[in-house]
Motif scaffolding. Structure first.
Motif, short mmCIF file in Angstrom:
data_model
loop_
_atom_site.label_atom_id
_atom_site.label_comp_id
_atom_site.label_asym_id
_atom_site.label_seq_id
_atom_site.Cartn_x
_atom_site.Cartn_y
_atom_site.Cartn_z
N ILE A 36 0.64 -1.38 0.36
CA ILE A 36 0.05 0.07 0.08
C ILE A 36 1.23 1.45 0.35
N CYS A 37 0.82 1.65 -1.06
CA CYS A 37 1.57 3.37 -0.82
C CYS A 37 0.84 4.66 -1.25
N PHE A 38 1.10 5.06 -1.06
CA PHE A 38 0.31 6.78 -1.18
C PHE A 38 1.16 7.80 -2.11
N ASN A 39 2.30 6.98 -2.52
CA ASN A 39 3.38 8.55 -3.31
C ASN A 39 2.46 7.71 -4.79
N GLU A 40 3.29 7.87 -6.06
CA GLU A 40 3.00 8.47 -7.19
C GLU A 40 4.83 8.08 -8.16
N CYS A 41 5.08 7.20 -7.78
CA CYS A 41 6.16 6.85 -8.90
C CYS A 41 5.96 6.52 -9.77
N VAL A 42 6.89 6.96 -11.15
CA VAL A 42 6.12 6.02 -12.19
C VAL A 42 6.06 5.26 -13.14
N TYR A 43 7.43 4.25 -11.94
CA TYR A 43 8.15 3.35 -13.19
C TYR A 43 7.51 2.01 -11.54
N CYS A 44 6.49 2.18 -10.52
CA CYS A 44 6.52 1.69 -9.28
C CYS A 44 4.86 0.29 -10.06
N ALA A 45 4.65 -0.82 -9.34
CA ALA A 45 3.26 -1.02 -9.55
C ALA A 45 2.48 -0.53 -8.09
N PHE A 46 3.18 -0.28 -7.31
CA PHE A 46 2.91 0.16 -6.10
C PHE A 46 1.93 1.39 -5.79
N ARG A 47 2.39 1.91 -6.55
CA ARG A 47 2.16 4.20 -6.58
C ARG A 47 0.48 3.58 -6.78
N ALA A 48 0.29 4.78 -5.73
CA ALA A 48 -1.57 4.67 -5.27
C ALA A 48 -2.29 4.66 -6.06
N ALA A 101 8.41 -2.43 2.54
CA ALA A 101 7.09 -1.36 2.09
C ALA A 101 6.75 -0.29 1.55
N GLY A 102 5.90 -0.25 0.87
CA GLY A 102 5.11 1.20 0.51
C GLY A 102 5.41 1.90 1.41
N GLU A 103 4.63 3.24 0.49
CA GLU A 103 5.09 4.74 1.85
C GLU A 103 3.97 4.67 2.37
N SER A 104 2.85 4.24 3.30
CA SER A 104 2.17 4.50 3.67
C SER A 104 1.92 4.75 5.65
N GLN A 126 17.73 6.51 -3.78
CA GLN A 126 17.32 7.65 -4.19
C GLN A 126 16.86 7.87 -5.53
N GLU A 127 16.47 6.86 -6.38
CA GLU A 127 15.27 6.86 -7.51
C GLU A 127 16.18 7.15 -9.10
N THR A 128 16.80 8.99 -8.47
CA THR A 128 17.81 9.29 -9.24
C THR A 128 18.24 10.18 -9.16
N LYS A 168 4.29 12.28 0.08
CA LYS A 168 5.63 12.66 -0.02
C LYS A 168 7.28 12.51 -0.60
N LYS A 169 6.76 11.55 -1.45
CA LYS A 169 8.11 11.02 -2.30
C LYS A 169 8.60 12.34 -3.60
N LYS A 170 7.78 13.50 -3.76
CA LYS A 170 7.85 14.00 -4.33
C LYS A 170 9.52 14.80 -4.69
N ALA A 223 3.03 -7.73 -7.00
CA ALA A 223 4.18 -8.02 -6.51
C ALA A 223 4.82 -6.14 -7.45
N GLN A 224 6.00 -5.66 -6.92
CA GLN A 224 6.54 -4.56 -7.24
C GLN A 224 6.99 -4.40 -8.33
N PHE A 225 7.69 -5.89 -9.21
CA PHE A 225 7.89 -5.36 -10.81
C PHE A 225 8.05 -6.45 -10.95
FE1 SF4 Z 1 6.13 3.66 -3.17
FE2 SF4 Z 1 8.25 3.25 -3.28
FE3 SF4 Z 1 6.46 2.09 -5.21
FE4 SF4 Z 1 7.25 4.58 -5.28
S1 SF4 Z 1 8.68 3.07 -4.92
S2 SF4 Z 1 5.65 4.00 -5.54
S3 SF4 Z 1 7.16 5.07 -2.94
S4 SF4 Z 1 5.97 1.59 -2.87
#
Ligand code: SF4
Ligand code: SAM
Length: 464
Positions: A83-95, A129-132, A188-190, A204-206, A352-354
């Motif tokens: 479960i995650c509140f962020n929107e990272c375009v590459y990640c399956a967990f994004r909100a 864990a995702g960020e929630s 840091q991702e990038t 928050k990850k913005k 899964a995340q990826f």
């Molecule tokens: Fe959430 Fe982390 Fe995935 Fe970003 S990388 S959407 S913060 S779990």
């Protein structure tokens, strides 16, 4: 300033012009095990000539062997929540991803997962864990760590929990530090701020700076071991490596010690993310090997982690380039170890995340490692004896790791062989342990032989 853009551009501009003789002079210096400077790292990163690349790979292997010996530390990730509140375009967990099946494991489910990992032979877990979870919500994270440590599976238990969760405030880090975790890991991702801001759309990850300063806050809160990384494929890999070296320098200058580990994840296809299917700066296999080798040469005393994002073939190749930690038998969906579905099926991908690159079991990974002449280690001795942070680096620098870590690797591998291995692996494994005994100094040899006898007689969890 942690990352200096102008300096990176300048360094990259002058790096292209190096001659083969200059590259060889850098490699000669690197064999002195004192690291190299950023200009020299950049020159290696810009190398394309096949012969010179092979010399870079050989130098990385030489350094790895000198400092770490032929041991490889093994761990398993444990995804407790997607479960995650962020929107990272590459990640399956994004909100906003509606395709993902969401799940946060309760404490009973975490226990069941850990029992599965203990049955495989694992001793080290990376909790993810995702960020929630923040403020009061962090209790879930703390409870989960306590649960992981509490599970007893026969004679075995998890002896080190590392954590990969969102960055915290100093006060929150201080709370987390009370739960006896090993390494706090954060990628840091990038490091390239404009790219970061484009790819992290909401949540928050913005905040690029809050993430970049995360490791400084962790040290400030009293953490001794932190793990950094960049998600390769988001931006130019040469920039990312040089920025990572600047991040390390800043930590060293401020706290007297750099990160304990560096991770090198490449973007993998993720459910509901078209971006992840075709990342703009996808790193080719040859460049990926070069990144690992240049990191090993540039920061000889820092562990490098390779996950099951990579294929079995790439992971085998990377062993020779300076990787010091590998995950094995991984599942990256919450509840995945207990799941009945086979690895790699549609169901796994949905939660899964990826997608995973290496679907082998831990036992198969271990067989491969042993076939390459490496000794799998589940050791947690340094961390439990307080040899962390600067103390660990001081120990690592004169090559003393070999005297502590090699015997400890042998002990934990012997435990694995007695408790989990089938006949053929057992025979090969003990043959490798006996061969390694011969390389130890005579006094260590005697002590190690006595400890191995104790393990044979049923004692567990022995370390120097
Ligand atoms: Fe959430 Fe982390 Fe995935 Fe970003 S990388 S959407 S913060 S779990
Ligand atoms: N949510 C926290 C965060 O973002 O820091 C911690 C855990 S996150 C699940 C762990 C890491 O997975 C991220 O830092 C990111 O680098 C990586 N990741 C996300 N999507 C990925 C993908 N498609 N392929 C490979 N790695 C990915």
């Amino acid at each position: 300033m942690i990352v200096n853009d102008g300096e990176i551009s300048e360094i990259l501009k002058s790096a292209e012009a190096k001659t083969p003789a200059e590259i060889r002079a850098i490699l000669k210096k690197a064999r002195g095990l004192k690291g190299i400077n950023a200009q020299e790292s950049a020159a290696l990163l810009c190398t394309r000539d096949k012969t010179l690349l092979n010399e870079i790979f050989e130098t990385a292997k030489f350094i790895k062997t000198q400092i770490y010996g032929n041991r490889l530390v093994l761990f398993a990730p444990l995804y407790i929540s997607n479960i995650c509140f962020n929107e990272c375009v590459y990640c399956a967990f994004r909100a906003s991803n509606k395709e993902l099946e969401r799940k946060a494991l309760n404490q009973e489910e975490i226990k069941a997962e850990i029992l599965q990992l203990l049955r495989q032979g694992h001793k080290r877990v990376l909790m993810v864990a995702g960020e929630s979870y923040s403020g009061e919500g962090l209790k879930y994270i703390f409870d989960s760590i306590k649960t992981i440590y509490s599970v007893q599976g026969g004679k075995n238990n998890i002896r080190r929990v590392n954590v990969n969760i969102a960055p915290l405030t100093v006060e929150e880090f201080k709370e987390l530090a009370k739960y006896n975790i090993g390494t706090f890991q954060l990628f840091q991702e990038t490091y390239h701020k404009p790219t970061y801001e484009k790819l992290h759309i909401a949540g928050k990850k913005k905040d690029y700076d809050f993430r970049l300063n995360g490791m400084h806050r962790a040290f400030e809160a009293g953490f001794k071991d932190v793990g950094i990384g960049a998600l390769l494929g988001l931006y130019d890999y040469k920039y990312e490596v040089l920025a990572m070296l600047q991040h390390i320098k800043s930590l060293e200058e401020t706290f007297g010690v750099g990160p304990h580990t560096i991770s090198v994840p490449r973007v993998e296809p993720a459910c509901g993310s078209s971006f992840s299917e075709n990342p703009p700066y996808a790193v080719a296999d040859e460049d990926f090997k070069k990144i690992i080798a240049v990191l090993r040469i540039s920061v000889p005393y820092t562990g490098i982690i390779l996950s099951t994002r990579e294929s079995a073939a790439m992971r085998s190749a990377a062993l020779e380039l300076g990787i010091s930690q590998l995950s094995g038998g991984s599942r990256i969906d919450p509840g995945g170890y207990e799941g009945k579905e086979a690895v790699g099926t549609k169901k796994e991908f949905k939660a899964a995340q990826f997608s995973l690159g290496d679907h082998r079991t831990l036992a198969q990974v271990i067989e491969d490692i042993v076939a390459h002449g490496y000794i799998p280690s589940f050791c947690t001795g340094c961390y439990r004896l307080g040899r962390v942070g600067k103390d660990f680096m001081d120990l690592a620098k004169p090559g003393l790791i070999k005297i502590h870590c090699l015997p400890n690797a042998m002990f934990t591998f012997a435990e694995y062989l007695y408790d989990f291995a089938g006949g053929p692996l057992k025979a090969k494994g003990f043959a490798l342990i006996n061969k390694m005994m011969a390389d130890l100094p005579p006094a260590t040899q005697q002590q190690a032989a006595a400890k191995l006898e104790e393990i044979k007689n049923g004692r567990r969890d022995i370390y120097f």
